[in-house]
Write a protein that holds these residues in place. Sequence first.
Motif, PDB file in Angstrom:
ATOM      1  N   THR A  67     -38.704  22.474  21.596  1.00  0.00           N
ATOM      2  CA  THR A  67     -38.189  22.363  22.964  1.00  0.00           C
ATOM      3  C   THR A  67     -37.318  23.549  23.386  1.00  0.00           C
ATOM      4  N   SER A  68     -37.141  24.531  22.524  1.00  0.00           N
ATOM      5  CA  SER A  68     -36.167  25.606  22.780  1.00  0.00           C
ATOM      6  C   SER A  68     -36.395  26.307  24.112  1.00  0.00           C
ATOM      7  N   ASP A  69     -37.591  26.811  24.331  1.00  0.00           N
ATOM      8  CA  ASP A  69     -37.875  27.566  25.556  1.00  0.00           C
ATOM      9  C   ASP A  69     -37.833  26.667  26.786  1.00  0.00           C
ATOM     10  N   ALA A  70     -38.387  25.482  26.655  1.00  0.00           N
ATOM     11  CA  ALA A  70     -38.414  24.554  27.790  1.00  0.00           C
ATOM     12  C   ALA A  70     -37.003  24.113  28.171  1.00  0.00           C
ATOM     13  N   PHE A  71     -36.152  23.901  27.164  1.00  0.00           N
ATOM     14  CA  PHE A  71     -34.778  23.506  27.456  1.00  0.00           C
ATOM     15  C   PHE A  71     -34.025  24.643  28.139  1.00  0.00           C
TER      16      PHE A  71
END
Length: 456
Positions: free
Chosen positions: A341-345
């Motif tokens: 979820t890093s980029d989406a968060f």
Amino acid sequence: MKEFSKLLILFLLVSSFSNNAIANSVYGPFPITLQGYTGDKTNSVKYTGQMARHILHDSLKSIVKTGDVEKMMAYYNGEEKLQILAPKSKDDFVIKQTMVSDVGSGNLSGKMYKGAIPGWGNLTGPEVIEHMINKAGEVSGGFDPDTGFDYTQLISKFAMGAVFYNQAANNYLGKKMEIGQKPNSKPYKEGAYYTGKEHSWDEAFGYWGSAAHGLSLTAEQSYNVTKRKDMASADYNSDGVVDLYNEYTFAHAYYASSYDKGGKTNYLATINQAFIDGRKIIADANGRNLNFDERTKLLNQRDIIRDNWQKVIAESVFKYAGSTYKDIVALETIIKANGDTSDAFRTYAKHWGELKGFALALQCGPENLGETAVKLNRMMGLGPVLLNASQVVGIDSNGNFIKDQAQDWNEFKLHMLKIQKLMVDEFGVIAKSKDQLSEMTALAGSMGNSDSAEND
């Protein structure tokens, strides 16, 4: 011979009309009307300080990610000998100035909205910005994953409202338009070559951020000037460089352009035309105080400007509420698939920061938004909902964030849609970029009782 004379007259009439049309699409020059002025100035328009502040803002925004608090504060305070960090030349888009002082002098700190900001711990406007700047200095890249705060976006979007919108709408188009304030029969200040009302109106135009020839541009051209993609449209005087004083599109004028190019709205032209028409009313008074009819017409133009400017900011709240909603949906999909979820968060935090900044900015205008502001602040929260189901809910006396258990994702998603609906109902937004309102009925139905979806 008669036919030639008719053609000549027709040519002159057409030429005269064309010249007037061109002149009517540019903010200035306007003649010197100050009674008793004996100097050599011929143009009464001046708003250099306002454009310097736009440059200070853009430069400040560009360095938030460095975490250098001292440098950020230098631009916030408008210290001497500051280089222009943004906007800068790009490819064939050549910018004339390299130092802030090449355009003018000023600061952001002294022009901030001084009232309380309930959506950020009830701190005052200056306290909010300084708190954000100091917090940006504590994290890497201007982003705090523990709170979800993107300080580049928060600082920029709030500052545009707390300085530019506030100063124009509340001060120069508000207080200084009152009878007895900055009279048109006197210089704005001792030694000035422009009248009180002339300069007040000019400074409001400067804060708006449009190029002086903005009315002669399409929305897309104006938008591309900010993106530094259209040298031909920017370089109005064809001298081969872009003058940041009067040939560039800044701040809310840029956002107006971004919505207008969709074809549903005409904010940029409407506001620019009202500024030009209002300035003509002042110039036509020829250095005397405005009579009742002139003042009524001037205030009508003022109201057009303020109402449409407010809508531009409300459109931005609408847009980023929609973007935040879509980001939450994307995060839910990734979480269900046990993905990264890093980029989406990070994208979610950026869009929420833009939403929050514009929402705070909207509350810096001349109108007390009352219940609308309460709903807006509660529904988006002081901070975004985090992946660990926590959320910033307050700020303690030492400036530290207080976190608590957050609402669930569905509730927060519904809040984003309710914010979009609020912008339609209260401000009549039309462009409605990133419109997700069609999702509201199904989402509310799946929750059983949508009336409870408010962040208390």
